[in-house]
Write a protein that holds these residues in place. Structure first.
Motif, PDB file in Angstrom:
ATOM      1  N   LEU A   1       0.841  -1.209   0.000  1.00  0.00           N
ATOM      2  CA  LEU A   1       0.000   0.000   0.000  1.00  0.00           C
ATOM      3  C   LEU A   1       0.875   1.258   0.000  1.00  0.00           C
ATOM      4  CD1 LEU A   1      -2.871  -0.938   2.461  1.00  0.00           C
ATOM      5  CD2 LEU A   1      -2.946  -0.798  -0.042  1.00  0.00           C
TER       6      LEU A   1
ATOM      7  N   THR B   1      -9.019  -1.354  -0.378  1.00  0.00           N
ATOM      8  CA  THR B   1      -8.217  -0.164  -0.070  1.00  0.00           C
ATOM      9  C   THR B   1      -7.663   0.462  -1.341  1.00  0.00           C
ATOM     10  OG1 THR B   1      -7.543  -1.354   1.914  1.00  0.00           O
ATOM     11  CG2 THR B   1      -6.396   0.711   1.434  1.00  0.00           C
ATOM     12  N   LEU B   2      -7.285  -0.379  -2.261  1.00  0.00           N
ATOM     13  CA  LEU B   2      -6.714   0.106  -3.505  1.00  0.00           C
ATOM     14  C   LEU B   2      -7.799   0.574  -4.474  1.00  0.00           C
ATOM     15  CD1 LEU B   2      -3.948  -2.579  -4.094  1.00  0.00           C
ATOM     16  CD2 LEU B   2      -3.580  -0.155  -3.619  1.00  0.00           C
ATOM     17  N   GLY B   3      -9.076   0.298  -4.123  1.00  0.00           N
ATOM     18  CA  GLY B   3     -10.149   0.725  -5.005  1.00  0.00           C
ATOM     19  C   GLY B   3     -10.223  -0.094  -6.268  1.00  0.00           C
ATOM     20  N   MET B   4      -9.935  -1.369  -6.158  1.00  0.00           N
ATOM     21  CA  MET B   4      -9.985  -2.207  -7.350  1.00  0.00           C
ATOM     22  C   MET B   4     -11.389  -2.759  -7.543  1.00  0.00           C
ATOM     23  SD  MET B   4      -6.352  -3.997  -6.829  1.00  0.00           S
ATOM     24  CE  MET B   4      -6.549  -5.430  -7.842  1.00  0.00           C
TER      25      MET B   4
END
Lengths: 212, 788
Positions: free
Chosen positions: B139, B547-550
Motif C-alpha cells: 500500500l 483499499t486500492l479501489g480495485m
C-alpha cells in the motif's frame, strides 16, 4: 527495476519551476520565485493516481520539504501515515517509523539521472532538463504552462510519456502521463520558501536516505 | 654402411625441414596459456570440468573502464571503443546492467510464476505470520511517491510480491548505475563508463591476443586523441596473457640470441677456426629443427614454455659435437673417423643416460613437460646422429696444437683432484658441500604459490586495483561448486546453504554471491511460497483490493501458472544473462562469489556440507605443483638409481659411484645453496635438478671414458660443453619471470659445480676392466646403426 516512478520527474519539475532567469534561449522563460542556495521549500500536496482498470484514483495528501542537494521528504498523511525520503543516493520509505523500502539509486537507473537534473536546475542549469526533454510553453501572462516530452521516446529507462506543468509564482500542479495510460496528478498548495535549515527530524530522515 | 645411413639421415632431415617450412608458413600453432600446462586431473573430471568452464568464462571476460571529466565524452568514447572491439569479430558484448529490454524479458519470464517467487525478506515476514506487514508495504508503494504505480501490475499482484522479488535479485557490479544505457560510476570529477565484453575465442591463443590488442591499442590511441584527458583502465586475462607472452617471447629471443652469440664466440676463440663452429652449428641446427618438426608431428601444437626450454637445448645438443671437435686437440691425432671412434663410447653412454633422464621427465603428467621431454629427446637423437654420421665426413683432417694453455689448465685441474698434497683442501671442500647441503635442508621450505612465479605487468595490476576500487566488486576466481543428482536437488542444496552465505557476507568475508536458486527457487521452495501466500495473504486480499479501489471481481485469470518455474525454462528464456554460466550441467551448479577476502573462512564454512565445496583454482594449481615437485624429485632419484645401475654394468658399483659423484654434488648442493640464499624451493627448482642430473652425468661419463693420456683433451671438451650449457640454461637466471629465474639459477650453480668436479669421475675408470679402445669400436658401430 520495475519501478517507473514519476516522482523523480516531479522533483525535476519542482526544481525547474524555481529557476529564475532561464539562461538558454531554447528554454522558455518562466516567472517563478528564485530558490537560493541554502533555502528550503515547504508545502502541502494532494496526489491523485489514476490507474488503468481501477474504479477511482488512489488519493493521498500530506506535506513535503525540498532541500536542494540533500533531498526531498514526502510526508503522506492520508489515507495513512507514510514517509518517503529521496536523496541522490536513493530512496527510503517508512511506515510508522518502520522501514518498508530501501532502494539505492544504483537500482533505479533513472533516479540518479534526475538527481543530476535536479541539481542542475536548482543552480540555474537549464541544460540538464532540456537535454532529455523537448519543452514547449503554452499560455500567456503570469500563469504559465509547460509540456515536457522525452526526446528519446523509445528510451526504456524513461518511464513517462509526457509531463504537464502549470504554475505562476510556484509550480501549482503537475500531470505525469505514463506510457500505459496511467497518470498522476499532483496539486501543490501553501508553498513557501524558507531560509532555514531542515528540522533535526528532517535532517535525520534526509541523512538516512543519504547513506544508501 | 655409414654412407647409406648418412644419406638416409639426410633424407630424414630434408623431410623434417620441408615439413617445418610448411607448418611455419601456415603459422606456428603456439599456445601460451597456463591451463595447457596443467596435468589433467584424472582423479576428478567433474572438478576439472567445472574448473575449466568457470576459469574459461572468467578468462574470456574483458572489463574496461573509460573515464573522462565530461560524462558525455566518457560515454561517447565507451561506445566507440565497444564498436571498435566488436568490429574485430572476436568479441561478444555482455550486458551486465538491467536496461529496459532486459527488464521486460525478466518480467515476462517471472510474471506467470509470481505466486511461487518471494523475496527472502517477504518470505521471512510471511513465515512469521506477519502478512499485514507485506500488505502495508505494498500500500505504501501504491499510495506513496516513488513506489510501483503500474496499474496492470497492481491488479495482478496487489501485494507487489514480484517487484520485491526482482529488487532482491543478487546482481553483481553494485556500484555501477545505468545512465543513458551505459553503466556508469562517478569518482571525484571523473565519470567512468563500463565496457564489458567477452572474448569469443581462446584468450590464450597468440593470434587472438595480437589481433585484439592491436584493435584495442589503435582504438584507445584514437580516442585519447579525440578526447584529451581520457583515461582507459583494463582488466582481463587476455591482457595479462598478452603482456606475459610478450615478455616471454622477447626474453626467449633475447636469451636465445645471447646464448647463440656466446656459443659462437666461445668456439671461434678456442678453435681459432671456422669449420668447428660450422660443424657445431650444424649439429645444433639439425637438433632444433628436427626437434621442432618432430614435436609438431607428435603434439600438433607447441606451448611457448616448451619452446623456451626447448631452445635452451642448444647447450646440450652441442655437447656431442664439441666432444668430437675437441678431439682435434688430441696429441695422438688421427683421421676424423679414428677420432670419432675414440669419443664414441662417451657420447653413446652420455646419450643413453641423458635419454634416461628425459624419459623420466616424460613420466610427469604435465602436458608441457611431455612436450619439453619429447622435444629434447628428438633433438638429442638428431644431434647424435648428425655427429656420428656426418661430422667425420665434413671434418677436414688436421690437428690443432694451439690449446696447450687450456690443456695444461685441464691437467692442473686433474692434479687438484688427484695429487695427495691437495687432499686437505679437497676434504675441506667436501665438508663445505656437505655443510651447505645440511644447512639448506634445515632451512628448506617448499612453496608453489603460482602468483609469485609469474611476472605480472605492473601497469595491468594497477589498472586491476583501480577497477576493483571503482566498480566496488569483482568476481573472485574462487567459486562454490554444488553437485547433486539433478537440478532440483542442487537448487535445494543452494537454499540450505544460503544462510551460511548470508552469515559470511555479514562477516565481511565476501561482498556478494550468485546462485542459480536465487533466480529460480527449487520447485519445493516455490510450492512452499505458494502455500505461504495462500495462508498468510489470501485472507487479506479482499481488504487490500478494497483499499486500492480495485473493481470487485475483475480477477485476472490471465497468466498465472500453478506449476513452478523450472531452471531449464529460465535458461531457455535467456532473461538472466549470467545464469548460463552458473549452471554447468544438470545438477552441477556454480555459486559465483564477489569480493572474497578470506577463502579459508569460506572453505571452513562449507567443510562437511555435502555436495558443496569451495573450488580455488589458484590454490589447487599450487597444490598440484607441490605434488609434481615431489614427483620430479622422486623421478630424479629414480633416474639416478637407473643410471647408477647402468654405469655399474660398465664400471662396477664403486666405479659407478665415482662417476655419479659430480652429478650428486651438483644436484644436491645447487638447490640447497639457493635455499640458503633465501629462495623458496619450487617445482621449477626441482625441474632444474632433473635436467642437471642428465647433463652433468654426460660430463662425468666423458671423463670416465677417456684414457689417461687423452683426458686433458676430454676435460677441455667438458669445459666447452659446460660453458655452452651455462650460456643457455645459466642465462635463464636473468629472466624476469620468477619461475624461469629459479630454474636458471639452479642450473647455473649446478653446472658450475659439475664443471669443477667432473675430473672426480675419472677415478671410476680405474675399476674399468675393459681396455677402452678394443671392443668399443664394434659396439659403437652397432649402436650407431640402431640409432640411425
Amino acid at each position: 527495476m520495475m519501478i517507473r516512478s514519476p516522482l523523480f520527474l516531479l522533483i525535476g519539475a519542482l526544481a525547474v519551476a524555481h529557476v529564475v532567469a532561464l539562461p538558454t534561449s531554447a528554454a522558455p522563460a518562466v516567472d517563478v520565485t528564485p530558490m537560493a542556495q541554502g533555502q528550503i521549500l515547504r508545502g502541502r500536496f494532494q496526489q491523485q493516481r489514476f490507474l488503468q482498470g481501477f474504479q477511482g484514483p488512489l488519493k493521498s495528501s500530506g506535506t513535503f520539504v525540498l532541500s536542494p542537494g540533500l533531498g526531498l521528504i514526502w510526508q503522506t498523511e492520508s489515507p495513512f501515515a507514510l514517509t518517503t525520503i529521496m536523496s541522490p543516493a536513493g530512496l527510503v520509505q517508512e511506515v510508522a517509523g518502520r522501514e518498508t523500502m530501501r532502494m539505492p539509486s544504483a537500482r533505479i537507473p533513472f533516479m540518479s539521472k534526475l538527481y543530476a537534473m535536479l541539481g542542475g536546475a536548482l543552480t540555474g542549469d537549464w541544460d540538464a532538463l532540456s537535454n532529455a526533454f523537448n519543452i514547449t510553453r503554452k499560455g500567456e501572462g503570469k500563469s504559465w504552462r509547460l509540456r515536457l516530452e522525452p526526446k528519446r521516446a523509445d528510451d526504456p529507462a524513461m518511464p513517462i510519456r509526457a509531463m504537464d506543468l502549470h504554475g505562476s509564482r510556484f509550480l501549482e500542479d503537475v500531470d505525469v502521463i505514463k506510457p500505459n495510460g496511467d497518470h498522476d496528478r499532483i496539486v501543490f498548495l501553501s508553498q513557501k520558501l524558507e531560509s532555514a535549515s531542515p528540522t533535526p527530524e528532517e535532517a535525520r530522515l534526509l541523512a538516512k536516505a543519504g547513506q544508501l | 654402411m655409414t654412407r647409406v645411413l648418412s644419406l638416409v639421415w639426410l633424407a630424414l632431415v630434408v623431410l623434417a625441414v620441408v615439413y617445418l617450412t610448411v607448418r611455419i608458413h601456415d603459422g606456428l600453432p603456439l599456445r601460451t596459456d597456463l591451463l595447457a600446462l596443467l596435468p589433467r586431473e584424472e582423479q576428478d573430471p567433474t572438478l576439472q570440468r567445472a574448473n575449466d568452464a568457470v576459469s574459461r568464462a572468467l578468462a574470456r571476460r574483458l572489463v574496461v573502464l573509460v573515464g573522462h571529466s565530461s560524462a558525455q565524452d566518457a560515454r561517447a568514447a565507451a561506445v566507440r571503443l565497444t564498436d571498435d572491439l566488436m568490429a574485430t569479430g572476436l568479441m561478444d558484448a555482455v550486458a551486465e546492467g538491467f536496461d529496459g529490454e532486459r527488464l521486460k524479458r525478466l518480467g515476462s519470464l517471472y510474471f506467470p510464476y509470481r505466486r511461487g517467487l518471494l523475496a527472502e525478506a517477504d518470505r521471512a515476514l510471511l513465515a512469521a505470520g506477519q502478512g499485514e506487514e507485506v500488505a502495508t508495504k505494498a500500500l505504501a508503494q501504491a499510495f506513496g511517491v516513488g513506489g510501483i504505480a503500474d496499474g496492470n501490475l497492481l491488479r495482478a499482484d496487489p501485494f507487489l510480491l514480484l517487484p520485491s522479488f526482482l529488487a532482491a535479485l543478487p546482481l553483481p557490479l553494485s556500484r555501477l548505475r545505468l545512465e543513458d544505457g551505459a553503466l556508469t560510476v562517478t569518482d571525484g570529477s571523473m565519470t567512468w563508463v563500463l565496457v564489458l565484453t567477452s572474448l569469443r575465442g581462446e584468450p590464450f591463443a597468440l593470434d587472438v591476443q595480437e589481433r585484439l590488442l592491436a584493435a584495442f591499442k589503435s582504438s584507445s590511441i584514437a580516442l585519447e586523441a579525440a578526447h584529451p584527458g581520457l583515461q582507459i583502465k583494463r582488466l582481463g586475462a587476455v591482457f595479462f596473457a598478452e603482456a606475459g607472452s610478450r615478455t616471454a617471447t622477447s626474453e626467449a629471443s633475447m636469451l636465445a640470441t645471447a646464448s647463440l652469440a656466446g656459443t659462437i664466440l666461445l668456439i671461434v676463440v678456442v678453435f681459432r677456426r671456422v669449420r668447428p663452429l660450422l660443424l657445431n652449428l650444424l649439429v645444433v641446427g639439425v637438433g632444433i629443427g628436427t626437434a621442432l618438426a618432430g614435436s609438431l608431428i607428435v603434439f600438433g601444437e607447441l606451448h611457448v614454455a616448451a619452446l623456451l626450454f626447448g631452445t635452451s637445448l642448444i647447450g646440450v645438443s652441442v655437447d656431442y659435437g664439441l666432444y668430437y671437435t675437441c678431439s682435434a686437440f688430441d696429441p695422438a691425432g688421427g683421421t676424423p673417423r679414428e677420432r670419432l671412434r675414440r669419443v664414441m663410447p662417451g657420447i653413446v653412454l652420455g646419450l643413453l643416460t641423458t635419454l634416461l633422464g628425459y624419459g623420466a621427465l616424460a613420466l610427469a603428467p604435465f602436458p608441457g613437460l611431455r612436450q619439453i621431454a619429447v622435444f629434447s629427446i628428438i633433438g638429442l637423437l638428431a644431434a647424435f646422429a648428425t655427429v656420428a654420421l656426418w661430422l667425420p665426413a665434413l671434418d677436414a683432417v688436421g690437428q690443432a696444437r694451439h690449446v696447450d694453455g687450456l690443456l695444461s689448465a685441464a691437467r692442473r685441474m686433474f692434479a687438484f683432484w688427484e695429487t695427495p698434497n691437495w687432499r686437505r683442501t679437497r676434504l675441506l671442500l667436501l665438508i663445505a658441500a656437505v655443510a651447505i647441503g645440511i644447512a639448506g635442508l634445515l632451512r628448506f621450505q617448499a612453496d608453489n604459490d603460482v602468483r609469485r612465479m609469474q611476472a605480472l605487468s605492473e601497469e595491468l595490476l594497477r589498472d586491476q586495483d583501480d577497477i576493483r576500487r571503482l566498480i566496488g566488486t569483482t568476481a573472485a576466481t574462487q567459486f562454490l561448486l554444488v553437485e547433486a543428482p539433478a537440478d532440483e536437488a542442487a537448487l535445494r542444496r543452494e537454499e540450505t546453504v544460503s544462510p551460511i552465505l548470508a552469515r559470511l557476507r555479514a562477516e565481511g568475508v565476501l561482498s556478494g554471491a550468485q546462485m542459480p536458486a536465487a533466480f529460480v527457487p527449487s520447485a519445493e521452495r516455490q510450492r512452499e511460497n505458494q502455500t505461504l501466500v495462500g495462508t498468510q495473504l489470501e485472507p487479506l486480499l479482499a481488504r487490500q483490493r478494497a483499499t486500492l479501489g480495485m473493481e470487485g471481481d475483475a480477477v485476472e485469470a490471465s497468466v498465472t501458472s500453478i506449476d513452478p518455474l523450472t531452471l531449464s525454462e529460465a535458461l531457455a528464456s535467456n532473461a538472466v544473462p549470467f545464469l548460463r554460466e552458473l549452471v554447468l550441467a544438470p545438477g552441477m551448479h556454480v555459486v559465483a562469489l564477489q569480493g572474497l577476502t578470506a577463502p579459508e573462512s569460506v572453505r571452513a564454512a562449507f567443510d562437511g556440507v555435502a555436495g558443496v565445496r569451495l573450488v580455488d583454482p589458484t590454490a589447487d594449481f599450487s597444490a598440484l605443483l607441490d605434488k609434481y615437485q615431489r614427483r620430479a624429485l622422486e623421478l630424479t632419484g629414480l633416474s639416478a638409481l637407473l643410471m647408477l645401475g647402468a654405469l655399474a654394468l660398465r664400471y662396477g658399483w664403486k666405479g659407478a659411484a665415482w662417476v655419479m659423484l659430480p652429478s650428486a654434488i651438483a644436484i644436491s648442493v645447487a638447490p640447497m645453496a639457493l635455499v640458503l640464499a633465501g629462495q623458496v624451493f619450487t617445482f621449477f627448482h626441482a625441474m632444474a635438478v632433473v635436467l642437471l642430473l642428465s647433463i652433468t652425468s654426460d660430463y662425468a661419463i666423458f671423463c670416465a671414458e677417456s684414457s689417461t693420456d687423452r683426458r686433458s683433451v676430454t676435460l677441455v671438451a667438458v669445459w666447452m660443453a659446460a660453458l655452452t650449457t651455462l650460456l643457455s640454461f645459466g642465462l635463464l637466471a636473468l629472466s624476469r619471470v620468477p619461475a624461469v629465474h629459479y630454474f636458471g639459477s639452479t642450473m647455473l650453480i649446478g653446472i658450475l659445480l659439475a664443471f669443477c668436479t667432473a675430473p672426480l669421475a675419472s677415478r671410476g675408470r680405474r675399476k674399468l676392466n675393459v681396455p677402452p679402445d678394443s671392443d668399443l669400436l664394434a659396439k659403437q658401430e652397432r649402436t650407431s646403426t640402431r640409432v640411425a
